[in-house]
Each structure stands twice: as structure tokens, then as C-alpha cells.
Design a protein around this motif. Structure first.
Motif, PDB file in Angstrom:
ATOM      1  N   ASP A  11      49.725 -31.363  52.365  1.00  0.00           N
ATOM      2  CA  ASP A  11      49.198 -31.149  51.012  1.00  0.00           C
ATOM      3  C   ASP A  11      47.874 -30.385  51.064  1.00  0.00           C
ATOM      4  OD1 ASP A  11      51.346 -32.518  49.878  1.00  0.00           O
ATOM      5  OD2 ASP A  11      50.237 -34.424  49.714  1.00  0.00           O
ATOM      6  N   LEU A  12      47.015 -30.759  52.000  1.00  0.00           N
ATOM      7  CA  LEU A  12      45.726 -30.083  52.132  1.00  0.00           C
ATOM      8  C   LEU A  12      45.902 -28.630  52.557  1.00  0.00           C
ATOM      9  CD1 LEU A  12      43.698 -32.955  53.804  1.00  0.00           C
ATOM     10  CD2 LEU A  12      43.558 -32.180  51.425  1.00  0.00           C
ATOM     11  N   LEU A  13      46.818 -28.387  53.473  1.00  0.00           N
ATOM     12  CA  LEU A  13      47.104 -27.010  53.890  1.00  0.00           C
ATOM     13  C   LEU A  13      47.626 -26.181  52.723  1.00  0.00           C
ATOM     14  CD1 LEU A  13      48.716 -27.636  57.394  1.00  0.00           C
ATOM     15  CD2 LEU A  13      46.452 -26.661  56.930  1.00  0.00           C
ATOM     16  N   GLU A  14      48.502 -26.769  51.925  1.00  0.00           N
ATOM     17  CA  GLU A  14      49.030 -26.053  50.752  1.00  0.00           C
ATOM     18  C   GLU A  14      47.927 -25.750  49.748  1.00  0.00           C
ATOM     19  OE1 GLU A  14      51.883 -24.488  50.262  1.00  0.00           O
ATOM     20  OE2 GLU A  14      52.284 -25.087  52.329  1.00  0.00           O
ATOM     21  N   ALA A  15      46.997 -26.676  49.564  1.00  0.00           N
ATOM     22  CA  ALA A  15      45.867 -26.443  48.660  1.00  0.00           C
ATOM     23  C   ALA A  15      44.995 -25.298  49.188  1.00  0.00           C
ATOM     24  CB  ALA A  15      45.048 -27.718  48.495  1.00  0.00           C
ATOM     25  N   MET A  16      44.796 -25.273  50.501  1.00  0.00           N
ATOM     26  CA  MET A  16      44.032 -24.164  51.093  1.00  0.00           C
ATOM     27  C   MET A  16      44.756 -22.842  50.881  1.00  0.00           C
ATOM     28  SD  MET A  16      42.590 -25.702  54.687  1.00  0.00           S
ATOM     29  CE  MET A  16      41.485 -24.350  55.044  1.00  0.00           C
ATOM     30  N   ARG A  17      46.068 -22.844  51.090  1.00  0.00           N
ATOM     31  CA  ARG A  17      46.869 -21.632  50.887  1.00  0.00           C
ATOM     32  C   ARG A  17      46.747 -21.144  49.440  1.00  0.00           C
ATOM     33  NH1 ARG A  17      50.492 -23.984  53.792  1.00  0.00           N
ATOM     34  NH2 ARG A  17      50.423 -23.140  55.866  1.00  0.00           N
ATOM     35  N   ALA A  18      46.807 -22.077  48.503  1.00  0.00           N
ATOM     36  CA  ALA A  18      46.712 -21.711  47.089  1.00  0.00           C
ATOM     37  C   ALA A  18      45.338 -21.127  46.758  1.00  0.00           C
ATOM     38  CB  ALA A  18      46.998 -22.925  46.210  1.00  0.00           C
ATOM     39  N   ARG A  22      46.023 -17.799  52.363  1.00  0.00           N
ATOM     40  CA  ARG A  22      46.558 -18.185  53.671  1.00  0.00           C
ATOM     41  C   ARG A  22      45.612 -19.215  54.286  1.00  0.00           C
ATOM     42  NH1 ARG A  22      45.909 -12.868  57.337  1.00  0.00           N
ATOM     43  NH2 ARG A  22      44.795 -11.847  55.687  1.00  0.00           N
ATOM     44  N   VAL A  23      46.106 -19.876  55.300  1.00  0.00           N
ATOM     45  CA  VAL A  23      45.315 -20.861  56.031  1.00  0.00           C
ATOM     46  C   VAL A  23      44.929 -20.236  57.363  1.00  0.00           C
ATOM     47  CG1 VAL A  23      45.360 -23.142  57.123  1.00  0.00           C
ATOM     48  CG2 VAL A  23      46.511 -22.794  54.925  1.00  0.00           C
ATOM     49  N   PRO A  24      43.650 -20.322  57.752  1.00  0.00           N
ATOM     50  CA  PRO A  24      43.272 -19.799  59.066  1.00  0.00           C
ATOM     51  C   PRO A  24      44.116 -20.437  60.172  1.00  0.00           C
ATOM     52  CG  PRO A  24      41.320 -20.300  57.773  1.00  0.00           C
ATOM     53  CD  PRO A  24      42.492 -20.842  57.014  1.00  0.00           C
ATOM     54  N   ALA A  25      44.505 -19.627  61.142  1.00  0.00           N
ATOM     55  CA  ALA A  25      45.380 -20.090  62.215  1.00  0.00           C
ATOM     56  C   ALA A  25      44.805 -21.295  62.942  1.00  0.00           C
ATOM     57  CB  ALA A  25      45.638 -18.950  63.201  1.00  0.00           C
ATOM     58  N   ALA A  26      43.499 -21.311  63.175  1.00  0.00           N
ATOM     59  CA  ALA A  26      42.886 -22.441  63.885  1.00  0.00           C
ATOM     60  C   ALA A  26      43.041 -23.738  63.092  1.00  0.00           C
ATOM     61  CB  ALA A  26      41.413 -22.164  64.156  1.00  0.00           C
ATOM     62  N   ILE A  27      42.975 -23.659  61.771  1.00  0.00           N
ATOM     63  CA  ILE A  27      43.151 -24.858  60.938  1.00  0.00           C
ATOM     64  C   ILE A  27      44.589 -25.346  61.058  1.00  0.00           C
ATOM     65  CG2 ILE A  27      43.114 -25.758  58.579  1.00  0.00           C
ATOM     66  CD1 ILE A  27      40.305 -25.247  59.600  1.00  0.00           C
ATOM     67  N   GLU A  28      45.547 -24.435  60.976  1.00  0.00           N
ATOM     68  CA  GLU A  28      46.968 -24.799  61.137  1.00  0.00           C
ATOM     69  C   GLU A  28      47.197 -25.472  62.482  1.00  0.00           C
ATOM     70  OE1 GLU A  28      49.850 -24.412  59.217  1.00  0.00           O
ATOM     71  OE2 GLU A  28      49.487 -22.694  57.948  1.00  0.00           O
ATOM     72  N   LYS A  29      46.672 -24.863  63.536  1.00  0.00           N
ATOM     73  CA  LYS A  29      46.880 -25.392  64.879  1.00  0.00           C
ATOM     74  C   LYS A  29      46.189 -26.736  65.072  1.00  0.00           C
ATOM     75  CE  LYS A  29      47.542 -20.822  66.830  1.00  0.00           C
ATOM     76  NZ  LYS A  29      46.961 -19.730  67.623  1.00  0.00           N
TER      77      LYS A  29
END
Length: 125
Positions: A11-18, A22-29
Motif C-alpha cells: 500500500d505504501l509503495l502504491e501511494a509513493m507511485r501515485a 514511480r518508486v525509487p529502485a532502492a525503496i522497492e528492493k
């Protein structure tokens, strides 16, 4: 893996994407290996930029951009570039922010060189 109550990491990643496109790769990893990191990151964001804080979102983005440039953080610069596009911040404001950050870094370099200037002044006597 550390877990937290509240919104899920996804959910937090989707909020960042919105919010940024996009979400920084380091955050995704980081989220893939420890979901607690995204929760801590978002907690820190809310501490730094609270809802109803004194600065508007555009100003916050420009300050974040300047700090990311000065701190040599390519991932944060990319994230703020995305956010600038999302927010439609005028080019003149973005360029002025870059100019200010560049000036701050040039001033830092001169300040850091003070011992060298002292040595040069001392050698002239």
C-alpha cells in the motif's frame, strides 16, 4: 523481516507511485528484504513533512531537490524530478533551485578551503 501495523508495504509503495509516478529502485528492493524499512521511511517522511506543516508541497519538493543535489543522491534527484513533473512545478522555479544548490556547494568548497587560504596567506609573509 520486520513487520508493522497499519498500511501494508505494498500500500505504501502504491501511494509513493501515485505521488511520484514511480518508486525509487532502492525503496522497492529494501521493501523486498525488510518491509519494516518502508514503514520507517514513511514515518520519517511524516516527521520531516507533517500534514498541515508550514511549507506547501511545491516548496517541500524544491527543498528536497536541493538537498538531494547537494547530498549527491541520484535516486532522490530522480524521485524529485518525477515529483516535479507530477506537480507541474514551473521550470523557472526548478532552475532557480538548482542554481541555489550549486551556489551553496560552491560556497561550501570555498569554506572548506579556508586552511589552504591560511597557508597561502602565511607563505606570502
Amino acid at each position: 523481516m520486520t513487520k508493522s501495523s497499519g498500511p501494508s508495504a505494498q500500500d505504501l509503495l502504491e501511494a509513493m507511485r501515485a505521488g511520484m509516478g514511480r518508486v525509487p529502485a532502492a525503496i522497492e528492493k529494501s521493501t523486498a528484504v525488510d518491509e519494516g524499512l518502508i514503514h520507517e521511511h514513511m514515518r520519517s517522511r511524516m516527521y520531516a513533512m507533517p500534514a498541515g506543516g508550514a511549507l506547501d508541497e511545491e516548496t517541500r519538493t524544491l527543498i528536497y531537490l536541493a538537498a538531494a543535489l547537494a547530498g549527491s543522491s541520484p535516486a532522490c534527484v530522480r524521485a524529485m524530478a518525477d515529483k516535479i513533473g507530477q506537480q507541474g512545478i514551473p521550470a523557472a522555479k526548478v532552475l532557480e533551485t538548482i542554481h541555489i544548490a550549486r551556489f551553496a556547494m560552491a560556497t561550501k568548497m570555498i569554506g572548506d578551503a579556508e586552511p589552504v587560504f591560511d597557508a597561502l596567506i602565511g607563505s606570502q609573509k
